[in-house]
Motif scaffolding. Structure first.
Motif, PDB file in Angstrom:
ATOM      1  N   PRO A 195      -4.616   0.517  -6.321  1.00  0.00           N
ATOM      2  CA  PRO A 195      -5.998   0.167  -5.956  1.00  0.00           C
ATOM      3  C   PRO A 195      -6.242  -1.332  -5.907  1.00  0.00           C
ATOM      4  O   PRO A 195      -7.116  -1.795  -5.166  1.00  0.00           O
ATOM      5  N   GLU A 196      -5.450  -2.097  -6.672  1.00  0.00           N
ATOM      6  CA  GLU A 196      -5.632  -3.549  -6.722  1.00  0.00           C
ATOM      7  C   GLU A 196      -5.447  -4.222  -5.373  1.00  0.00           C
ATOM      8  O   GLU A 196      -5.924  -5.348  -5.165  1.00  0.00           O
ATOM      9  N   ALA A 237      -1.030   8.762  -2.857  1.00  0.00           N
ATOM     10  CA  ALA A 237      -2.183   8.718  -1.964  1.00  0.00           C
ATOM     11  C   ALA A 237      -2.488   7.305  -1.491  1.00  0.00           C
ATOM     12  O   ALA A 237      -2.032   6.318  -2.074  1.00  0.00           O
ATOM     13  N   ILE A 238      -3.249   7.217  -0.413  1.00  0.00           N
ATOM     14  CA  ILE A 238      -3.796   5.938   0.050  1.00  0.00           C
ATOM     15  C   ILE A 238      -5.021   5.631  -0.811  1.00  0.00           C
ATOM     16  O   ILE A 238      -5.977   6.409  -0.829  1.00  0.00           O
ATOM     17  N   PRO A 239      -5.031   4.531  -1.545  1.00  0.00           N
ATOM     18  CA  PRO A 239      -6.182   4.248  -2.419  1.00  0.00           C
ATOM     19  C   PRO A 239      -7.476   4.058  -1.621  1.00  0.00           C
ATOM     20  O   PRO A 239      -7.481   3.435  -0.568  1.00  0.00           O
ATOM     21  N   GLY A 289     -10.380   0.421   1.634  1.00  0.00           N
ATOM     22  CA  GLY A 289     -11.582   0.270   2.440  1.00  0.00           C
ATOM     23  C   GLY A 289     -12.343  -1.014   2.162  1.00  0.00           C
ATOM     24  O   GLY A 289     -13.278  -1.349   2.893  1.00  0.00           O
ATOM     25  N   ASN A 290     -11.941  -1.753   1.123  1.00  0.00           N
ATOM     26  CA  ASN A 290     -12.566  -3.047   0.814  1.00  0.00           C
ATOM     27  C   ASN A 290     -11.971  -4.191   1.622  1.00  0.00           C
ATOM     28  O   ASN A 290     -12.480  -5.315   1.563  1.00  0.00           O
ATOM     29  N   LEU A 291     -10.902  -3.936   2.359  1.00  0.00           N
ATOM     30  CA  LEU A 291     -10.199  -5.003   3.086  1.00  0.00           C
ATOM     31  C   LEU A 291     -10.898  -5.276   4.411  1.00  0.00           C
ATOM     32  O   LEU A 291     -10.403  -4.959   5.489  1.00  0.00           O
ATOM     33  N   ASP A 298      -2.222 -11.502  -9.237  1.00  0.00           N
ATOM     34  CA  ASP A 298      -2.230 -10.372 -10.167  1.00  0.00           C
ATOM     35  C   ASP A 298      -2.205  -9.045  -9.409  1.00  0.00           C
ATOM     36  O   ASP A 298      -1.498  -8.102  -9.797  1.00  0.00           O
ATOM     37  N   ALA A 299      -2.969  -8.963  -8.329  1.00  0.00           N
ATOM     38  CA  ALA A 299      -3.010  -7.733  -7.542  1.00  0.00           C
ATOM     39  C   ALA A 299      -1.641  -7.426  -6.939  1.00  0.00           C
ATOM     40  O   ALA A 299      -1.169  -6.273  -6.986  1.00  0.00           O
TER      41      ALA A 299
END
Length: 244
Positions: free
Chosen positions: A88-89, A109-111, A115-117, A32-33
């Motif tokens: 963002p996904e 922009a860079i979401p 930073g969650n990766l 989905d992402a």
């Protein structure tokens, strides 16, 4: 009664077998992402043609690499003539190690969600049209080794949070509209200064410092060195980069 019991047993076994054959839930969320990303991109060469949302396991798609647990670890879409925006996904791809989207026409922009990766090793977004600021959330990427954001339209400072990524070996943010100071401590101390920007601003700044006191070539040399030292210590004005 026996026939009905046999039928019940058969139905239970069939249900269990079907559940074992179904892809895991994470395949759905990762698919989905990625499909959300696809919907925002213009793809003139149909490089994303295999990204079929009806196939819930994205590991069967071209330009996607997965590990043995069917978790997405690589997204390879460099130099693919894509245009559009990052989404963002992408931050939901928690096992992603390589995000390769260089040499396209990505805008916006860079979401912050990148930073969650936490598994990311390489973030290559260079040679696009990305604007806005470098998100401080990228400082959460504690496994990051390669950060290449050069040749975009990024502005603002280099986030000091990046200085906390001790795995960084390559940082290139040149040819943007950055300002402020470059962290000079580890891990930035071993990275060449030309990877942070165009230092032609130094010579523009010198023109504001040189004055009638310069009477000779030696005076000019001393004044120039003084100006460079001052810039290296104190520059905080936009369109300028200095050491800190």
């Amino acid at each position: 009664m026996a026939g009905r019991g046999d039928l019940l047993v058969f139905l239970v076994l069939a249900a269990v077998s079907s559940s074992l054959l179904l892809p895991k839930a994470h395949c759905n969320s990762e698919g989905d992402a990625l499909h959300t990303l696809r919907r925002t991109l213009t793809d003139p060469d149909n490089v994303l043609q295999s990204w079929d949302p009806n196939l819930v396991n994205p590991c069967t798609w071209f330009h996607i690499t997965c590990n043995q647990d069917n978790r997405v670890t690589r997204l390879d879409l460099g130099n693919s003539k894509l245009s559009g925006h990052l989404v963002p996904e992408l931050g939901k791809l928690e096992y992603l190690q390589y995000l390769e989207l260089y040499k396209n026409n990505i805008q916006g922009a860079i979401p912050d969600e990148l930073g969650n990766l936490k598994s990311l090793i390489s973030l290559d977004l260079y040679n696009n049209n990305i604007s806005g600021k470098i998100p401080p959330s990228l400082g959460n990427l504690k496994s990051l080794v390669f950060l290449r954001l050069n040749d975009n339209q990024l502005r603002g400072p280099i986030p000091r949070t990046l200085a906390g990524i001790h795995t960084l070996k390559v940082v290139d943010v040149s040819n943007n509209n950055l300002c402020g100071t470059i962290p000079s401590n580890d891990p930035f101390e071993h990275i060449p200064l030309n990877k942070f920007g165009d230092f032609s601003f130094v010579f523009a700044a010198l023109r504001t410092i040189l004055d009638s006191r310069v009477q000779s070539c030696r005076d000019l040399q001393v004044t120039t060195q003084t100006a460079l030292n001052r810039l290296a210590r104190d520059t905080e004005v936009c369109n300028n980069i200095s050491l800190s």
